[in-house]
Scaffold this motif. Structure first.
Motif: not given
Ligand SMILES: Cc1ncc(COP(=O)(O)O)c(C=O)c1O
Length: 380
Positions: A101, A103, A127, A205, A207
């Motif tokens: 992930g 995060k 975030y 970041d 995603p």
């Molecule tokens: C801006 C942002 N970055 C990172 C993440 C984390 O995503 P991951 O599931 O890849 O850890 C999220 C999850 O909601 C997000 O909104």
């Protein structure tokens, strides 16, 4: 008396971790809660990814520790994905690191580059993990404003006026969560120049680039990006695999290997079957993205209708998995979301969770079926 570490004094439990307990309690009391708060995709992952995960369980090394850098085939497929989707060329050996992930990547990058007392530029709204991780490491978040009037992009002259002496990292995130704003070529060129001028590691970041967005962009496709940038990406939203925990880090060998030095001391590799499934997901053709987005397209139309019925306004050009909606004047975000939860049993996220500039806004998630959103509209 056993005290928790001082670093925890400035960090609260994650908003959703707390709020979802409250929502679960309401549910247990029989309230018919509709959850439009959280961005956890309810759609299926690619069928082949799930099949390969299941089949992989019988493979010889399926249950052993895995490589800290991930399977070579996974790194290869990540590099292929970046080439196909973003026109970015990465070395699968040295410029790619699979993560559990994105995060966790935020923590690993921060641990690799921050010393106590360093400063970190964090978007407001943004975030929440960027600032909580910064605080956990006893560094200092410096919030930079994103405002609707500037299409939620930073004001570069305001950035230049900041005291940037101890700033080591700047977090950016386009398409932006929670607002859905997109960045253009000029923005990426400017932010890379800013990073170079002040020796700041720019971390994009990324995603949401495949959700309701016709033009997925990686910061790494811009000139000189590898000198000062890293990019996080994730399979969570792109392939409906949030619970699998698969993400990736891309950038120059020097930066990626610094993060690997941290990460290899914290976990012992990603479960084999998950890596095998992730490889299949990354191979998906454009058809995957078309069918995913056609579902989100219809849902978004309905969420717009729900927002209309709550007298909110929104930007129809926004990308990503959420609708970011502006409340009528003088209404406070948390009062509004608490009222809607109480009166209609609909949970949505107050904009203030993402920072003070989120006041006056709410965030609706597209991770609910058409039927559920229609039910929400009917209730309001
Ligand atoms: C801006 C942002 N970055 C990172 C993440 C984390 O995503 P991951 O599931 O890849 O850890 C999220 C999850 O909601 C997000 O909104």
């Amino acid at each position: 008396m056993i005290e928790v570490a001082k670093r925890l004094q400035n960090v609260e439990e994650y908003y959703f971790s707390k709020k979802l307990r409250e929502v679960a309690l309401l549910k247990a009391q029989g309230k018919p809660i509709i959850n439009l708060g959280i961005g956890s995709p309810d759609l299926e992952p690619p069928f082949k990814a799930s099949m390969v995960l299941q089949d992989s369980l019988a493979d010889e090394k399926a249950h052993q520790y895995q490589s800290y850098q991930g399977l070579p085939e996974l790194r290869e497929e990540i590099a292929n994905f970046y080439c196909r989707q973003y026109n970015v060329h990465l070395s699968a050996q040295t410029e790619v690191l699979p993560l559990m992930g994105s995060k966790e990547g935020i923590m690993h990058i921060s641990m690799a580059f921050l010393n106590k007392g360093d400063k970190v530029l964090v978007p407001n709204p943004g975030y929440p993990t960027y600032s909580s991780v910064t605080k956990l490491l006893e560094a200092k978040p410096i919030y930079y404003d994103l405002k609707e009037a500037n299409n939620w992009q930073p004001d570069f002259s305001a950035l230049e006026r900041l005291d940037l002496k101890r700033v080591k990292i700047m977090w950016i995130n386009y398409p932006h969560m929670p607002t859905g704003s997109k960045a253009d070529n000029k923005f990426y060129d400017k932010i890379i120049a800013f990073g170079k001028r002040h020796d700041i590691l720019i971390v994009n970041d990324n995603p949401y680039s495949f959700i309701l967005n016709n033009n997925p962009i990686s910061i790494l496709r811009y000139q000189d990006a590898k000198e000062v940038c890293l990019e996080l990406n994730s399979l969570s939203k792109t392939f409906n695999m949030a619970g699998w925990r698969v993400g990736m880090l891309a950038g120059s060998y020097d930066f990626v290997s610094a993060v690997l030095r941290v990460k290899s001391n914290m976990d012992s590799g990603m479960f084999y079957g998950i890596q095998k499934g992730a490889i299949e997901a990354l191979k998906c053709s454009d058809m995957w993205f078309q069918s995913l987005n056609s579902v989100y397209h219809t849902r978004r139309e309905l969420i717009w209708e729900l927002a209309d019925s709550l007298n909110c306004t929104y930007d129809k050009e926004a990308a990503g998995l959420f609708v970011w909606a502006k409340l009528p004047p003088h209404i406070k975000s948390e009062e509004f979301t608490d009222m809607v939860l109480k009166e209609h049993s609909i949970f949505m996220t107050p904009g203030t969770v993402f920072g003070s500039n989120g006041e006056g806004y709410v965030r609706f998630s597209l991770c609910a079926t058409e039927e559920i959103i229609k039910e929400a509209i009917a209730r309001v």
